[in-house]
Design an enzyme around this catalytic site. Structure first.
Site, PDB file in Angstrom:
ATOM      1  N   ASP B 514      -4.128 124.876  13.101  1.00  0.00           N
ATOM      2  CA  ASP B 514      -2.616 125.134  13.573  1.00  0.00           C
ATOM      3  C   ASP B 514      -2.399 125.436  15.059  1.00  0.00           C
ATOM      4  O   ASP B 514      -3.449 125.967  15.571  1.00  0.00           O
ATOM      5  CB  ASP B 514      -1.862 126.272  12.473  1.00  0.00           C
ATOM      6  CG  ASP B 514      -0.348 126.385  12.433  1.00  0.00           C
ATOM      7  OD1 ASP B 514       0.101 125.474  13.358  1.00  0.00           O
ATOM      8  OD2 ASP B 514       0.030 127.041  11.979  1.00  0.00           O
ATOM      9  N   ASP B 589       6.995 123.209  11.761  1.00  0.00           N
ATOM     10  CA  ASP B 589       7.440 124.044  11.034  1.00  0.00           C
ATOM     11  C   ASP B 589       9.169 123.842  10.939  1.00  0.00           C
ATOM     12  O   ASP B 589      10.056 124.246  11.722  1.00  0.00           O
ATOM     13  CB  ASP B 589       7.608 125.499  12.045  1.00  0.00           C
ATOM     14  CG  ASP B 589       6.148 126.142  11.941  1.00  0.00           C
ATOM     15  OD1 ASP B 589       5.260 125.520  11.154  1.00  0.00           O
ATOM     16  OD2 ASP B 589       5.792 127.014  12.839  1.00  0.00           O
TER      17      ASP B 589
END
Lengths: 500, 915
Positions: B514, B589
């Site tokens: 990430d 996200d």
């Protein structure tokens, strides 16, 4: 006592059921001839070939529960009617690793049907159903290994060990429950006593409050009397001129001396400024000019001049007065002994009244606290009453959690920051067991909105202690709180029944 | 996860959920974009110096001159194998080398011969070798046209927007003025010094720009084209919009907090590839540049109504539709690959020949993934795992986010919460399940942290402009960033995944990268300063590549730890062209909003078009808490998207599938089960994608390239070669959806009811909460495994059911691919690959890879023929010549024939006759 009886009854039933089961399974396990998917009929990667399977010598069907109800469905015969009645299939198609019945009833022993169930006999342990999808998936689910008869998994029969362990566990649980129930009985008894004690305490306090109220009235009356006397004395002083004149000379002299700070027999501007203030503005120091005016425009003033000029101004008392200084007489009349006595008496009565008032207030607060406490639901037998006033701590990783039942829950980090996780809210157990869960609400607000809250589940144990704390989602805490008072004789029987 | 620090806090407190646009640059705020965009078309200063042309067999070179400043450029032109033309433009003599992107092309492309057809003083005509394709190079101004017959396929610099900012010495303002006044005759050599050329400030950050201006740009015209796609990642429609009235599409990998839908802002990844499509032809442009890039799109038909277009047609209006595209990059060179199609699949294979294909994922990674920021401790993991069994919902992977580490030190475990990771992993392994743990590229600056000390002592960190280790703020606090552009750094990083280095790991632990844009909470636009350095290069040059390199090193680590045997699984958020070779990508996200569910389709379709098939969005939405309806619908839609993972922000309430009442648990269970029954098909499609580069999830126009009605569809799509059409429900309170079923001569079968529908119609389908509208095309055969178990691995040896959907010609075909599901042994030909054909009432299985070897326990348990007529008998003939009659069931009302338990091994040859 009742619990032990129930346990023994339960055990007897278990044993007889186990005997029944052995009778019901004359050809046990998968090594025998029971059922269809056996030995050569199923080998790795090859679907079950029905024609080559031996005729079902036993009256049970592999993977089904051979109890009175099920038996009738799987009787050996030419055809098989799906249990839901939807379809009739040849009996060879039962357990042939192909799903024919919508309800999965034709494949109790294979993984062929999506909604099927497989029965783990688990001799020596408790039998149970697993979803058909767990048959031959390479994971041992039944402790008797019966679910993995055609897989790469090497399963061992662990039922005996599990049974042993289970029995030991259940016995332990039973002991805990018995002990818990015994302790609970004690706590109930104590609870009742405590309840009565608290009630008595309340009554006592209420009596004290009543007594105090009587006293309070008496003291109020006394104070009133003293105040009145003081007032009278003061009035008499002010009214009686003769008396005042008698004191006047000495008063003139004493006031002159009071003002004459350096005792040189004459007053100066500075001395006036130090001791004389305006009636309406006591805080302000007089200006040079104002002081000079009081000295009749002269820089010095002797006693005689004082008596004929400034003394008059001071006794008139409407423009200037002598500053209240320590030990200095605040007013002319305070010098009077009668007045002093009356004043002291009034003060004495005021102090007494205040003390009684405070005592009354304290007692009333105690009463209200106690009433509030007693208004909480402490269970049918006040068995949870003893928890009020206690606090239980548990350290989990870097936090110490404190549960003070019926009061609040807090979390303290190693850094020392304490955060409220909720204030006593209510009981939230299901109707059947109302006192199995409590909630604490409106703790510290959360970053994303809302506030912290804690749900406490009460479980049966011989000690009262906080057993675990979790925060599955941010700001929502779950506590496991063990205490004998959570032990339930009803649950005890249910528990055994469902576990074995 | 996005940075939540100051920025996040401020946003949340103000109750706003949209992105704070002020944190990210517009073109106007990006000096080079502003500068380049200000250029006017039709004033190209570039001229081709034909006399400098050199042509070897496969390479043409030619100098271009900028008549304004006399700076010369070198143009190289190659004809590449597979109908691709490569054009490179660089400075002839740059002050210092300009960055050329390495490691993206899988190899130096194979060239093919070029020849000159004609030449005069105005230009040169070259033959491209196939189908009368020619390149015309015009000299004044320079322009390049690619023709086929009399059609222009694509033109370069036709609008004269080629711009190449040459590297130059910095002159301070004073001496510049002196020079220009004194030497007025050479004024054309001097460029105007504008703001932002040598220094640029955005918010509180200053970019020192030691190399000065270095942007490149070029325009492309696409005659006949009205539809362009690709250039992910943007939260926008599948069909790209014109950008005349707003910002260009931006490609600059950024960690965008709470991104907004339907705008051209940059997101986490970039693939500078655009696909242009018309009913006649599909082409592609691959702009190989890793610097910040902006893409402008305009169209001469944009804004015209359908009626207006019709009027043009009726009146014989001269203007053909045309789309003009313009690429602008901050540094590097112009290196473009023009993929000439002509079909969509040709473009996919052309692009695959350059950058490679989708990695072939382990089968299990196509199952369902359960993620949350965070599962708190081992006990939590255990109880969630048990929850899936209790509620009989399959899953393959459970995930651990950043909180599992010891203080955000990757490669470590929290000593209290995850004290015995191997025990936990063994527990999962016992259930044939796996785990993913996060490893981010920001490394905590901490003298007691082994990883940090090693990287620092080896000098592996990215450097700041002053030569020290670059430091930024990220999850661990102060953090440095390994220079993943270095091969030695990547090799070292890979070695850290060895079981003896990364303690507590086992073979069922995989990795998630990430924050690899890279995200720097206190950096400009939440990323790294452009003047940070990677050896000789600035971060400016390599920015969009960083994430690809992180995933590359990580995937290599997972391969190496198994001795090269096991396929890796690595999920990344940042990506670039070529990332498809390395693992899976998710859309970052997102939020628990219906709009985000809806946009997951075009976002993943766009990625698929440019090679990245293994795409998915966080099921349920990352930020905020979904309504139960949204969550169920997302599980249903996600079941039919390639990467299927639920994920949630740490501040949201729990949302494991069983927390919303038995009814919703059942709905979610059913969606996940549908996914698992189709795993054989998904797996086979990924094998195809790995071999051919074709997308797994694809827009309808890819398969119906002449059907204009499909060109802008983005609420439905196909899985695989036409075979499944999915139109998920993505509207709140939906009572029905209207699906377009393409193909005039096609029929489509509802996969749940087997009802048959004709093609070329808009079909209204009433829906309930359990509906997931999916159709199987008549003419296809799809294998499923109907025995859904706890995990995909548990289903390994299970039998297949073949769904044969007949078309109007009563034929169908399909494939069946089987291997061990997790190793590289398929590269050694250890697999089964079969062609299934139904024709003339005979269904047969033929080996497509006779030289491959693999054995399977799986057999064929059932054949379901949709659109069948009732046979009198069904006979199976196996390879050994034996024949047997099979039982069957015929449902006359739905024309569905079910053949009972044919029983042959899935890897065998057989034929089945329906008489």
């Amino acid at each position: 006592m009742a619990a032990q009886v129930a346990l023994r009854r339960q055990q007897a039933q278990e044993e007889s059921e186990a005997r029944d089961l052995r009778l019901l399974y004359p050809c046990t396990g998968i090594g025998g001839e029971a059922g269809i998917p056996q030995g050569s009929s199923i080998s790795a990667g090859v679907p079950v070939s029905v024609s080559s399977s031996p005729a079902a010598a036993c009256f049970d069907v592999f993977g089904s529960e051979n109890q009175k109800d099920d038996k009738r469905f799987y009787r050996e015969r030419k055809s098989f009617l799906c249990i839901d009645g939807s379809r009739m299939i040849p009996f060879e198609q039962v357990n042939d690793d192909y799903c024919d019945c919508e309800d999965g009833s034709d494949e109790p022993g294979t993984s062929a049907c999506p909604r099927g169930r497989f029965y783990c006999t688990n001799l020596g342990f408790r039998p149970h159903y697993i979803p058909s999808s767990r048959v031959n998936d390479g994971i041992c689910d039944c402790c008797d290994a019966s679910d993995e008869y055609n897989s790469h998994a090497r399963c061992q029969n662990t039922c005996w060990n599990l049974g042993q362990r289970e029995r030991a566990y259940v016995e332990g649980q039973m002991r805990t429950l018995d002990e818990g129930l015994r302790l609970k009985q004690q706590l109930i008894e104590e609870g009742v006593l405590l309840w009565r004690e608290k009630q008595a305490q309340l009554r006592e306090l209420q009596q004290v409050a009543e007594d105090l109220q009587v006293k309070l009235e008496e003291h109020r009356r006394k104070k009133h009397e003293a105040d009145r006397l003081k007032e009278q004395t003061l009035k008499a002083l002010e009214a009686g001129d003769g008396g005042l004149i008698r004191h006047q000379n000495s008063s003139v002299a004493s006031i002159f001396h009071l003002l004459d700070s350096n005792k040189d027999g004459s007053l100066t501007v500075d001395e006036i400024k130090a001791k004389v203030v305006l009636v309406h503005d006591e805080q302000r120091v007089l200006s040079e000019d104002e002081a000079l005016a009081l000295l009749d425009r002269g820089h010095r003033m002797d006693l005689s001049k004082f008596q004929s000029t400034l003394w008059d101004v001071l006794t008139r008392g409407d423009t200037v007065k002598i500053k209240d200084t320590q030990g200095a007489p605040g007013s002319l009349s305070s010098e009077d002994p009668h007045l002093k006595a009356a004043d002291r008496a009034a003060e004495w009565e005021a102090t007494n009244l205040k003390k009684v008032e405070e005592a009354y207030e304290t007692v009333n607060m105690e009463i209200s606290d106690l009433q509030k406490k007693l208004a909480i639901d402490y269970g049918t037998d006040w068995e949870f009453l003893f928890l009020n006033g206690q606090c239980y701590k548990l350290k989990v990783y870097e936090y110490t959690y404190t549960l003070c039942p019926f009061n609040q829950v807090t979390q303290k980090s190693t850094a020392g920051v304490e955060v409220s996780l909720g204030m006593w809210g209510m009981w939230t157990g299901k109707p059947k067991n109302h006192y199995s869960q409590m909630v604490y609400e409106n703790g510290e607000p959360c970053w994303q909105g809302g506030s912290r809250s804690t749900t406490v589940t009460l479980t049966c144990g011989t000690e009262t202690a906080l057993r675990s704390v979790k925060e599955p989602s941010k700001c929502q805490y779950i506590m496991d709180f063990q205490t004998p008072v959570a032990c339930q004789p009803v649950l005890k029987q249910q528990g055994i029944h469902s576990e074995l | 996860m996005a940075p939540l620090l100051v920025l996040g806090l401020a946003l949340c407190l103000s109750g706003t959920w949209a992105v704070d646009k002020g944190n990210f640059k517009t073109c106007e705020q990006s000096a080079f974009c502003k500068r380049q965009r200000a250029l006017k078309p039709g004033e190209s200063p570039y001229r081709a110096l034909l006399e400098t042309m050199e042509l070897t067999n496969t390479r043409l070179t030619l100098q271009l001159i900028n008549d304004n400043n006399k700076v010369r450029l070198l143009l190289e032109l190659y004809r590449l194998q597979g109908n691709i033309t490569r054009v490179k433009i660089n400075e002839l003599k740059p002050l210092k080398p300009r960055y050329e992107v390495p490691d993206v092309l899988i190899r130096e492309p194979t060239t093919e011969p070029l020849s000159v057809l004609s030449q005069d003083e105005n230009g040169v005509v070259l033959s491209l070798g196939v189908e009368s394709q020619r390149v015309i190079i015009s000299a004044r101004p320079f322009r390049l046209d690619i023709m086929e017959g009399s059609d222009v396929l694509m033109s370069l610099n036709s609008r004269g927007l080629l711009a190449f900012e040459h590297l130059r010495m910095r002159k301070d303002t004073f001496s510049y003025k002196v020079t220009s006044t004194v030497a007025s005759t050479t004024k054309e050599e001097e460029e105007k010094v504008e703001d932002g050329m040598w220094e640029e400030t955005f918010k509180s950050h200053t970019d020192s720009k030691p190399n000065g201006p270095s942007a490149v740009s070029l325009d492309f015209s696409l005659p006949g084209v009205e539809h362009v796609y690709g250039i992910p990642e943007h939260a926008d429609t599948l069909r790209l919009k014109t950008t005349d009235n707003g910002d260009p599409y931006r490609l600059y990998n950024l960690d965008v907090f709470q991104y907004e839908l339907y705008n051209p802002m940059a997101l986490y990844g970039s693939v500078p590839v655009m696909v242009a499509h018309s009913a006649q032809r599909t082409t592609g442009i691959f702009w190989l540049n890793a610097a910040e890039t902006w893409v402008d799109i305009s169209s001469n038909t944009a804004g015209k109504t359908v009626f207006g277009k019709m009027l043009d047609y009726v009146q014989g209006s001269s203007e053909t539709p045309q789309t003009d595209v313009r690429w602008i990059s901050e540094s590097g060179i112009i290196d473009i690959f023009i993929m000439l199609g002509p079909t969509p699949k040709d473009v996919f294979s052309q692009y695959a020949s350059l950058t490679g294909t989708q990695s072939f994922p382990p089968l299990a990674s196509l199952g369902y993934h359960q993620c949350r920021w965070n599962y708190n401790d081992q006990e939590d993991v255990k109880s969630v795992d048990a929850g899936f069994d209790e509620h009989d919902i399959p899953y393959d992977f459970i995930w651990l986010d950043i909180e599992h580490t010891d203080g955000k030190r990757y490669f470590t475990w929290d000593p209290h919460k995850f004290a015995t990771p191997k025990e936990m992993l063994q527990g999962l392994m016992d259930k044939k399940r796996k785990m993913v743990a996060i490893v981010d590229p920001h490394i905590k600056v901490d003298g007691n942290y082994k990883i940090h000390n090693e990287i620092r002592s080896r000098g592996f960190y990215v450097k700041n402009k002053d030569g020290g280790d670059y430091e930024g703020w990220c999850w661990p606090g102060s953090a440095s960033y390994p220079d993943f552009t270095r091969a030695d750094m990547r090799a070292w990083w890979a070695s850290m995944f060895a079981y003896d280095q990364y303690e507590g790991t086992m073979e069922n632990l995989y990795t998630w990268n990430d924050m690899n844009e890279p995200s720097v909470f206190n950096g400009p636009e939440v990323t790294m300063h452009k003047d940070a350095t990677h050896g000789a290069w600035e971060h400016r040059d390599i920015h969009n590549l960083y994430g690809l390199y992180v995933q590359m090193a990580t995937a290599e680590g997972l391969i190496q730890r198994s001795g090269g045997v096991e396929r890796p699984f690595v999920l990344t958020r940042a990506f670039f062209a070529g990332s498809q070779r390395l693992g899976a990508v998710w859309t970052g996200d997102n939020a628990a909003e219906w709009g985000h569910l809806k946009i997951s389709i075009p976002m993943c379709l766009s990625m698929g078009l440019v090679g990245i098939s293994f795409c998915g969005a966080d099921i349920g939405g990352f930020f905020k808490s979904p309504s139960t309806e949204l969550l169920v619908r997302w599980y249903q839609a996600g079941a039919y998207q390639p990467f299927y993972r639920a994920h949630a922000h740490v501040d949201t309430p729990r949302r494991e599938p069983w927390l919303f009442g038995p009814e919703n648990t059942a709905l979610i269970r059913e969606a996940v089960r549908q996914r698992y029954t189709l795993l054989p098909y998904w797996y086979q499609l990924f094998y195809r994608a790995h071999v051919t580069g074709e997308p797994v999830m694809r827009p309808l126009w890819v398969e119906y390239p002449q059907d204009l009605a499909t060109f802008a569809l983005e609420d439905e799509y196909l899985i695989g070669k036409t075979n499944l059409l999915v139109h998920p429900v993505v509207e709140e309170g939906a009572r029905g959806v209207t699906a377009y079923l393409p193909g005039k001569d096609e029929v489509w079968f509802d996969v749940h009811t087997f009802q048959k529908h004709n093609g070329a119609q808009n079909l209204y389908i009433p829906v309930t909460m359990s509906s997931i509208p999916v159709f199987q095309r008549g003419g296809s055969i799809i294998p499923r495994k109907l025995r859904v178990r706890r995990s995909s691995t548990c289903m390994e040896h299970d039998p297949y059911t073949l769904y044969v959907a007949l078309n109007l010609q009563r034929t169908a075909d399909g494939e069946l691919y089987i291997d061990d599901g997790h190793t590289f042994n398929y590269e050694k030909k250890e697999f089964i690959y079969r062609k299934l054909t139904f024709a003339n009432k005979v269904l047969s299985s033929v080996n497509l890879a006779p030289d491959a070897k693999f054995t399977t326990d799986s057999w064929i348990e059932r054949i379901i023929v949709l659109g069948a007529s009732k046979p009198s008998k069904v006979t199976l003939k196996t390879a050994d010549g034996q024949e047997k009659q099979l039982e069957f069931d015929f449902d006359a009302s739905m024309s569905v024939l079910t053949v009972r338990k044919p029983g042959m091994n899935a890897g065998a040859d057989w034929t089945m006759t329906f008489q």
